[in-house]
Design a protein around this motif. Structure first.
Motif: not given
Length: 344
Positions: A34-62
């Motif tokens: 689930n975590t690995l599948a949602i990460l590209p969907l969060i970061s798909k806009s390639h905006h710095p906020r989206a990349i930051e959000a996907s990094t934070k999400y990955f760290l918290v979920q891991a």
């Protein structure tokens, strides 16, 4: 399109694996998929906020997944059981509660959730607020008989209080919906030990109402309160429907959202936890304030624009079928409550 299909199928696969497993390793595998599948969907806009959000999400979920694996391994070490329903060791139960709270965004592990929703698109935010919370909730339901009631009650009341309090001064709608989600999680967790079925009903109705709101916001591309003010001049019907849906999410009586809160307060009173029921009912008034403010902005307030700008004749005024169905269900299900309650 192929990538989006793969990620969507992976989300469904991860959720299915977790909710249908009775071994901790399989449940952990489903959560990781689930975590690995949602990460590209969060970061798909390639905006710095989206990349930051996907990094934070990955760290918290891991971190949460590691804690969950550690709690299940320590339980297996002490009891020799890998079965999800056989979580009996007290330390393992506390570690599991911490891990699932981190995954869900319960207080005091809520800091990541509003930031990640703010950095995601509306449809990804909907996935994060609903589908991604389903597998951890199911794990809590399966282990509810061995969890600590005091710890859960304190976290639930803190979530209801902070979700309402922090949502008061927000102008970004995604952040308001994030704090609304934290507040509703408090309602789900407080009744978990006494009536797991009620937790599921609350989650389903919350997901339905939130989906209706996010679909409405997505169709008008509304991200903040100032944009919401111009909705009435564009699509009055949708603005009125959004107001009703928001009031349903707040839990006002004639609407669907009243059903779970009514049943939870009734069940807590039956368990002689009147003080707890009164406290969480009063804390929901904080949330009601910002829902009312959203409804007020959507329907009553008009933006300070010129008359020519207000008359947008070219605006598409049609409402798609899915949004209509979701809005109808999220506001008019209360008469069907006896049928819902008889479902085994």
């Amino acid at each position: 399109p192929q990538a989006k299909l793969i990620f969507s199928m992976s989300l469904l696969l991860g959720t299915t694996i977790t909710i249908s497993s009775n071994h901790w390793m399989m449940a952990w595998t489903g959560l990781e998929v689930n975590t690995l599948a949602i990460l590209p969907l969060i970061s798909k806009s390639h905006h710095p906020r989206a990349i930051e959000a996907s990094t934070k999400y990955f760290l918290v979920q891991a971190t949460a997944s590691t804690l969950l694996l550690f709690s299940s391994a320590s339980n297996a070490w002490f009891t020799g059981q890998w079965d999800i329903t056989q979580l009996t060791h007290p330390v393992s139960c506390t570690l599991l509660t911490t891990a699932i709270s981190m995954k869900l965004g319960l207080v005091p592990f809520h800091f990541w959730f509003p930031e990640i929703l703010q950095g995601s698109s509306l449809m990804t935010s909907l996935l994060l607020a609903t589908i991604m919370k389903f597998p951890p909730t199911i794990l809590l339901l399966l282990t509810s008989h061995s969890l600590n009631p005091t710890l859960l009650s304190v976290m639930a009341i803190a979530s209801a209080a902070l979700g309402g309090w922090m949502g008061l001064n927000q102008t970004q709608i995604r952040k308001i919906m994030a704090f609304s989600s934290i507040s509703h999680l408090g309602w789900m967790i407080i009744i978990l030990i006494y009536s797991p079925k009620l937790t599921l009903i609350t989650f389903y109705i919350y997901s339905l109402t939130t989906a209706a709101i996010f679909f409405t916001l997505n169709s008008t591309n509304t991200l903040k309160l100032s944009t919401l003010m111009s909705m009435w001049s564009k699509i009055p019907t949708l603005a009125a429907a959004l107001m009703l849906t928001l009031l349903s999410l707040a839990g006002l009586p004639p609407l669907t959202g009243f059903l779970p809160k009514w049943l939870i307060i009734q069940e807590l009173t039956k368990q002689e936890l009147t003080t707890m029921a009164t406290t969480i009912a009063l804390l929901s008034l904080l949330g009601l304030f910002f829902y009312l403010r959203l409804a007020y902005c959507a329907t009553i307030t008009l933006p300070p624009n010129s008359t020519n700008h207000m008359k947008q004749w070219h605006t598409n005024k049609s409402i798609d079928m899915l949004t209509s169905i979701l809005i109808t269900l999220s506001t008019m299900l209360l008469p069907l409550s006896p049928t819902i309650l008889t479902i085994p």
